[in-house]
Design an enzyme around this catalytic site. Structure first.
Site, short mmCIF file in Angstrom:
data_model
loop_
_atom_site.label_atom_id
_atom_site.label_comp_id
_atom_site.label_asym_id
_atom_site.label_seq_id
_atom_site.Cartn_x
_atom_site.Cartn_y
_atom_site.Cartn_z
N ARG A 153 0.82 -1.22 0.00
CA ARG A 153 0.00 0.00 0.00
C ARG A 153 0.85 1.27 0.00
O ARG A 153 0.51 2.25 -0.66
CB ARG A 153 -0.93 -0.02 1.21
N ILE A 154 1.98 1.24 0.73
CA ILE A 154 2.82 2.44 0.75
C ILE A 154 3.56 2.57 -0.58
O ILE A 154 3.68 3.67 -1.14
CB ILE A 154 3.81 2.41 1.94
N ARG A 174 7.17 -9.49 -4.16
CA ARG A 174 7.04 -10.95 -4.05
C ARG A 174 6.08 -11.48 -5.09
O ARG A 174 6.32 -12.47 -5.75
CB ARG A 174 6.51 -11.32 -2.66
N ILE A 233 12.79 3.66 3.29
CA ILE A 233 11.79 4.05 4.30
C ILE A 233 11.14 2.79 4.88
O ILE A 233 10.06 2.87 5.46
CB ILE A 233 10.71 5.00 3.72
N ARG A 235 12.75 -0.73 6.56
CA ARG A 235 13.30 -1.15 7.84
C ARG A 235 14.80 -1.26 7.71
O ARG A 235 15.33 -1.63 6.65
CB ARG A 235 12.78 -2.54 8.24
N GLU A 264 19.19 0.51 14.75
CA GLU A 264 18.78 1.85 15.20
C GLU A 264 18.20 1.80 16.62
O GLU A 264 17.62 0.78 17.00
CB GLU A 264 17.75 2.45 14.22
N HIS A 282 13.96 7.74 11.60
CA HIS A 282 12.74 6.92 11.54
C HIS A 282 11.49 7.77 11.78
O HIS A 282 10.74 7.54 12.74
CB HIS A 282 12.82 5.77 12.55
C1 DGY Z 1 5.79 1.65 10.80
O1 DGY Z 1 4.62 1.94 10.99
O2 DGY Z 1 6.16 0.48 10.61
C2 DGY Z 1 6.75 2.77 10.78
O3 DGY Z 1 8.01 2.37 10.41
C3 DGY Z 1 6.78 3.45 12.14
O4 DGY Z 1 7.45 2.61 13.01
#
Ligand code: DGY
Length: 326
Positions: A153-154, A174, A233, A235, A264, A282
């Site tokens: 979705r992002i 995937r 953005i 992990r 982190e 983050h």
């Molecule tokens: C998430 O929602 O996974 C963002 O990285 C905030 O931690």
């Protein structure tokens, strides 16, 4: 009254909402160390967390625990096998953060491509003497090829914005997304190797799993264009940070924008000596309205999973709903 732990400071009115239903132990300070976290979880029925590791050991010591509600969409802090074994529900906060996070991906990508942070540091340091035709030359975003690794979705929200920049969109995931979504985004599915080779600006938006640790390492960086940028953005751990530092120093790629890091907040301090990287702590989802929506959704999940409120027994975002049936 059931007992819950709120492991991180969150909006006071959300804690007040929880107090209508539960006896709340709210941590107002720094993240709890593992032992302290385990101790405060021991007599709890539920917890609202943000990235705190929920391990087999924590679960073994918390026999009443029914639910852990993460205020994040990513939930790699949960040992899902252990949650399932103990019949504990995990919940997360998807969707409400899509647009803010996609905005931030663009901000980082553009800052990396156009050397915003690097040139600002130069100006702040009083080094700006004259206009120069070749000062801080970057790479274009308009009309370039956007590569998206992870078309959830992002990723889709990120790709949707590319239309205004007249970009070609290529992606790897995937599994291929539905044809109507590909058509809407004008996005071409390619292999990971092609994505790396062809993207002018590659953005990582995939969830972290043990299998995709170091998905981007030295070999992958070497296959990218020397003018390319990499934005993460997703992990920390998806990128091999030591390899990235090397690639940025050697100009294997032009620049990077990073919101997440291995280990982190104790990130690799060598990044601080690398000029062609934009570093943020983050904060991709960090707007007032989005963080409020995430906190309230995490509270909704906790309340419902513990059998309270208007959705009692039916939390909106169960990760492992099978435990509800047991
Ligand atoms: C998430 O929602 O996974 C963002 O990285 C905030 O931690």
């Amino acid at each position: 009254m059931k007992k819950v732990l709120v492991a991180r400071p969150i909006f006071p009115d959300v804690i007040e909402r929880l107090r209508q239903y539960f006896e709340v132990d709210a941590n107002p300070g720094a993240p709890l160390a593992a032992d302290e976290f385990a101790r405060r979880m021991a007599d709890r029925d539920g917890a609202l967390l943000a990235g705190d590791p929920v391990t087999a050991k924590v679960l073994e010591g918390a026999p009443n625990l029914k639910v852990v509600s993460n205020m994040a969409v990513g939930y790699n802090n949960f040992d899902m096998q252990a949650l399932n074994a103990h019949g504990v529900l995990g919940t997360n906060t998807p969707d409400v953060l899509n647009e803010s996070t996609a905005d931030f991906g663009w901000a980082l990508m553009m800052a990396a491509a156009r050397r915003i942070a690097e040139s600002e540091h130069f100006l702040r340091a009083g080094k700006w003497g004259t206009w120069s035709y070749d000062a801080f030359l970057g790479t274009d975003v308009y009309g370039a090829t956007l590569g998206v690794l992870g078309m959830g979705r992002i990723g889709q929200a990120l790709a949707r914005r590319a239309r205004g920049f007249n970009m070609r969109v290529i992606y790897h995931n995937r599994s291929r997304v539905a044809p109507e979504i590909e058509a809407e985004l004008n996005a071409e599915y390619v292999s990971k190797a092609d994505l790396l080779k062809r993207a002018d600006h590659l953005v990582l938006v995939l969830p972290y799993t043990a299998e995709n640790r170091h998905t981007i390492g030295a070999a992958e960086l070497a296959s990218m264009q020397p003018t390319a940028t990499l934005t993460n953005i997703a992990r920390g751990g998806i990128v091999d940070d030591a390899a990235l530092i090397q690639a940025l120093r050697n100009k294997t790629i032009a620049a990077a924008g990073l919101d997440v890091f291995e280990g982190e907040p104790n990130f690799n301090r060598d990044f601080l000596t690398v000029p062609n990287v934009v570093l943020t702590p983050h904060i991709a989802s960090a707007t007032e309205s989005t963080r409020r929506a995430m906190a309230n959704l995490a509270a909704d999940n906790l309340i419902a999973a513990l059998g309270e409120g208007p959705r009692a027994g039916n939390p909106p975002n169960p990760i492992n709903p099978e435990v509800l049936k047991k």
